[in-house]
Design an enzyme around this catalytic site. Structure first.
Site, PDB file in Angstrom:
ATOM      1  N   ASP A  77      25.327  59.838 -17.045  1.00 20.49           N
ATOM      2  CA  ASP A  77      26.426  59.222 -16.282  1.00 20.49           C
ATOM      3  C   ASP A  77      27.061  60.199 -15.284  1.00 20.49           C
ATOM      4  OD1 ASP A  77      25.991  57.080 -18.050  1.00 20.49           O
ATOM      5  OD2 ASP A  77      27.579  57.726 -19.407  1.00 20.49           O
ATOM      6  N   GLU A 113      27.430  47.465 -14.401  1.00 21.16           N
ATOM      7  CA  GLU A 113      28.266  48.583 -14.876  1.00 21.16           C
ATOM      8  C   GLU A 113      28.243  49.699 -13.853  1.00 21.16           C
ATOM      9  OE1 GLU A 113      26.331  49.391 -18.597  1.00 21.16           O
ATOM     10  OE2 GLU A 113      24.612  50.336 -17.663  1.00 21.16           O
TER      11      GLU A 113
END
Ligand code: 6LW
Length: 537
Positions: A30, A198
């Site tokens: 991420d 997302e």
């Protein structure tokens, strides 16, 4: 003192899109990156490990140095009993008017948080809670009037129960100083219909606001899609509906590229005025089923604006040359920032004993890391453990373990951990050496008596190697790697077990993390010296 080397640090030739890949090797998922002047800062998720959210610095987007962590004090996250998968989940790092911000979800912990600082090396603030809004993958952007927008993914992971229903990509405005929402969340886009929209990030470029998201899930279907609108709150139109390119603009799905699962990215301007996307990816090996031993790592690829839309190149494997060496003789004043622990800080579970020359025998005691067992094994919620990420597929790790021979001695060892239920280890104590493999409640042990000849200067050398599978066999060749557990050094080294590595991979373990090579104590006072990790691509 630690010694971190890459024997050949020459970056690959500066031909377009020959970025080093992985950009940051090991469990660093991420990624979010911000450019401030000529400096770049990058942050990653860390889940149940502490210290949390490492901050890396670079001036060329190629060489990165870790300068600190956002989360380095108790209380910044509710980590002590956070479930596996929870914790520091998908930070975004941004900068405005001299202040750095990290917005992140402490999943199944405190919730959505805003951290800030004037110095990205730290200390960062205690974290301001945004009350009443539940979701993940928070982004931060400001409009022309300085109003702050948080755009996020509407998956509610507050409770730890399996989330049901996904609310798509949502957005609200916020007072960054107090964390008080200034508007109710509204839906801004839900992607192209692939699962789990997302990782939103909002950028202003040219005359448009671009909403970049990940979709398809963090597995093989992962990709990056983009829509644009005239305002930061939309409405957003995707390329295919406006004569632009089809989404996803980046994905490795259904290809045989060595880097898979590419998605969850952040856009950044390169030093030469071009563009790049930094994103997570995995390096699965095996065959039709493949296994990613190192978890989700940070990768990079070139991007560009074409007719008002964003385009990105495929993500190419280009590992840094030479061996990766991380050696620690534990003589520094504190543990190096590479060391992490589970749900507690390394300093809460370990101490450093200084090197000394013992006057009586004239013997020299090396610097040591001391762990005092609390009875829990690697299965424990809060094991007595410190570890460093495995960064290369092929690796060799060794450590000398003291305080484990004789009556009243301790029990501890060297392991590789994915989560509580997925770990392999070699441990010594109670007169025996035991290699163990634990996979989802299934365990196997190989135990031999501790050979007194293996005790040298009061310590026993333990080894853990990750080696290529035997490619000559159809069955054994279909895995990621083989984990070799050994005791002793040099000619006295004895292998206790060779274990299939696939069960400690992102595809099989529960955690969102990656492999961590760890030193641990179960009972008594166990000392560790001469830690050495050598990795190869
Ligand atoms: C993260 C989500 C994802 O929140 O996995 O791959 C989740 N992307 O965006 C955990 O890292």
């Amino acid at each position: 003192m630690t010694d971190t080397t890459q024997t050949d640090t020459t970056p690959p030739a500066p031909v377009e899109n020959t970025w080093p890949n992985p950009l940051i090797a090991g469990f660093y998922p991420d990624p979010s990156v911000v450019k401030v002047g000529t400096d770049y800062y990058l942050a990653n998720s860390t889940f149940e490990y502490l210290p949390g959210i490492p901050i890396f610095h670079s001036t060329d987007l190629v060489s990165w140095t870790q300068i600190g962590h956002v989360v380095e004090r108790p209380g910044q996250l509710a980590s002590a009993h956070v479930p596996t998968l929870g914790g520091a989940w998908a930070p975004t790092i941004r900068h405005r008017d001299g202040i750095f911000y990290v917005v992140v979800t402490d999943a199944m912990g405190r919730g959505m948080l805003i951290f800030s600082t004037t110095d990205p090396a730290g200390p960062w603030s205690d974290g301001t809670l945004i009350e009443g809004i539940h979701g993940i993958d928070t982004d931060l952007a400001w409009d022309e009037d300085g109003l702050a927008y948080i755009t996020y993914s509407g998956l509610d992971v507050t409770s730890g129960e399996l989330p049901t229903g996904h609310k798509g990509i949502l957005q609200f405005t916020v007072d960054l100083a107090t964390g008080v929402p200034l508007s109710q969340p509204v839906s801004v886009w839900s992607g192209t219909g692939l699962k789990f929209p997302e990782a939103p990030h909002l950028y202003q470029h040219g005359g448009y606001w671009y909403l970049m998201i990940a979709e398809g899930g963090t597995e093989r279907g992962h990709g990056i899609s983009v829509a644009r609108g005239a305002r930061p709150y939309g409405p957003f139109t995707e390329g295919a509906a406006a004569g632009g390119p089809a989404n996803p603009i980046l994905s490795a799905r259904s290809t045989d590229r060595p880097i898979q699962n590419t998605g969850h990215g952040d856009l950044v301007e390169t030093p030469d005025g071009g563009w790049a996307i930094v994103m997570l990816g995995m390096r699965p090996t095996g065959m039709t089923q493949a296994f990613s031993a190192l978890g989700r790592e940070t990768f990079i690829t070139s991007a560009r604006w074409e007719d008002g839309w964003l385009a990105a190149d495929p993500v190419l494997l280009n590992p840094r040359a030479g061996e990766t060496v991380f050696a620690d003789d534990f003589t520094g004043p504190a543990l190096a920032p590479e060391w992490i622990a589970v749900r507690r800080y390394p300093a809460e579970v370990s101490t450093l004993a200084v090197a000394s020359a013992e006057a009586a025998g004239g013997r020299t005691t090396p610097g040591r890391l001391v762990l005092v067992g609390e009875g829990g094994t690697l299965d424990a919620e809060q094991p007595i453990l410190v570890g460093v990420r495995q960064r290369n597929p092929w690796s060799s790790t060794s450590v000398r373990v003291g305080g484990v021979a004789g009556s009243g001695a301790g029990l501890g060892g060297l392991g590789v951990r994915y989560d509580e239920e997925h770990h392999y280890e070699i441990e010594v104590g109670n007169g025996v050496v035991t290699a163990r493999a634990c996979v989802a409640g299934i365990r196997q042990e190989w135990t031999v008596p501790l050979d007194p000849a293996q005790i040298v200067d009061g310590a026993v050398t333990l080894g853990l190697d990750t080696v290529p599978p035997d490619a000559s066999s159809m069955i054994s060749g279909l895995t990621s790697d083989i984990v070799v557990l050994s005791v002793g050094a040099g000619d006295d080294r004895v292998e206790l077990a060779r274990v299939d590595g696939r069960y400690l991979s992102q595809e099989t373990a529960a955690s969102f993390t990656g492999r961590v090579l760890c030193l641990y104590a179960v009972t008594g006072k166990v000392t560790f010296s001469a830690f050495r990790y050598t990795g190869r691509e």
